[in-house]
Design an enzyme around this catalytic site. Structure first.
Site, PDB file in Angstrom:
ATOM      1  NE  ARG A   1     -25.417   3.966 -29.047  1.00 19.27           N
ATOM      2  CZ  ARG A   1     -24.363   4.608 -29.660  1.00 19.27           C
ATOM      3  NH1 ARG A   1     -23.508   5.389 -29.399  1.00 19.27           N
ATOM      4  NH2 ARG A   1     -24.593   4.138 -31.046  1.00 19.27           N
TER       5      ARG A   1
ATOM      6  CG  HIS B   1     -37.848   6.451 -25.609  1.00 15.10           C
ATOM      7  ND1 HIS B   1     -37.371   7.872 -26.019  1.00 15.10           N
ATOM      8  CD2 HIS B   1     -37.314   5.496 -26.723  1.00 15.10           C
ATOM      9  CE1 HIS B   1     -36.556   7.645 -27.165  1.00 15.10           C
ATOM     10  NE2 HIS B   1     -36.557   6.377 -27.585  1.00 15.10           N
TER      11      HIS B   1
END
Length: 175
Positions: A55, A35
């Site tokens: 990440r 997302h």
């Protein structure tokens, strides 16, 4: 107002697709689903205490020494749940309204409940059998006589009356 409800868990170009948010309102993104937020989206993220973030991309942010933060592509991909069929409204909303106040339940599962409280120049009394973590996301007002505005956060304790007044929108979470 678009609000992205994210249960935090955990590409390169061409790997992911962009999907629209259901607007106005909220979208629930389960843990492990890739997302990111676009323009006009407020992320209201509920997560368990953790010190792990994987990440995919970090907007080229740098630390105090000018170094880009580390990406964790292999770990992030190993946690990813990717299914284009999941891009649907995944919750049923319920609405309670009275006296210029509207309380909408966006997500109510075994782990947490997320609600939006909208007060239009009125007063709403919270008096729950559990605590409420409350974040003001629009407008301003008072909580038991104390001023609050966008960015204010407070805890409404269990079985303790809390009067929220003014013209404001709050996001509320319980476990």
């Amino acid at each position: 107002m678009n609000i992205l409800l994210v249960s935090h868990g955990g590409l390169s170009a061409g790997v992911a697709e962009a999907y629209r948010m259901f607007s106005p309102g909220a979208d629930y993104v389960p843990s492990g689903e890739l997302h990111a937020c676009g323009k006009g989206v407020i992320a209201y993220e509920v997560q368990q205490a953790t010190n792990v973030t994987f990440r995919f991309y970090d907007y080229d942010r740098v630390d105090a020494d000018g170094n880009k933060r580390e990406l964790h592509l292999d770990q992030a991909i190993s946690c990813l749940k990717y299914d284009p069929e999941l891009n649907v409204e995944r919750y049923e909303t319920s609405v309670e309204a009275y006296g210029g106040c509207v309380r909408t339940v966006y997500c109510d599962n075994d782990s947490f409940k997320i609600e939006k409280l909208q007060i239009d120049d009125g007063t709403y009394r919270l008096e729950e059998d559990t605590y409420e973590l409350v974040s003001v996301v629009r407008g301003e007002g008072t909580v038991n006589g104390e001023s609050v505005k966008v960015g204010s956060h407070f805890l409404a304790p269990k079985d303790c009356p809390v009067d929220i007044a003014g013209t404001l929108t709050c996001m509320m979470t319980t476990a």
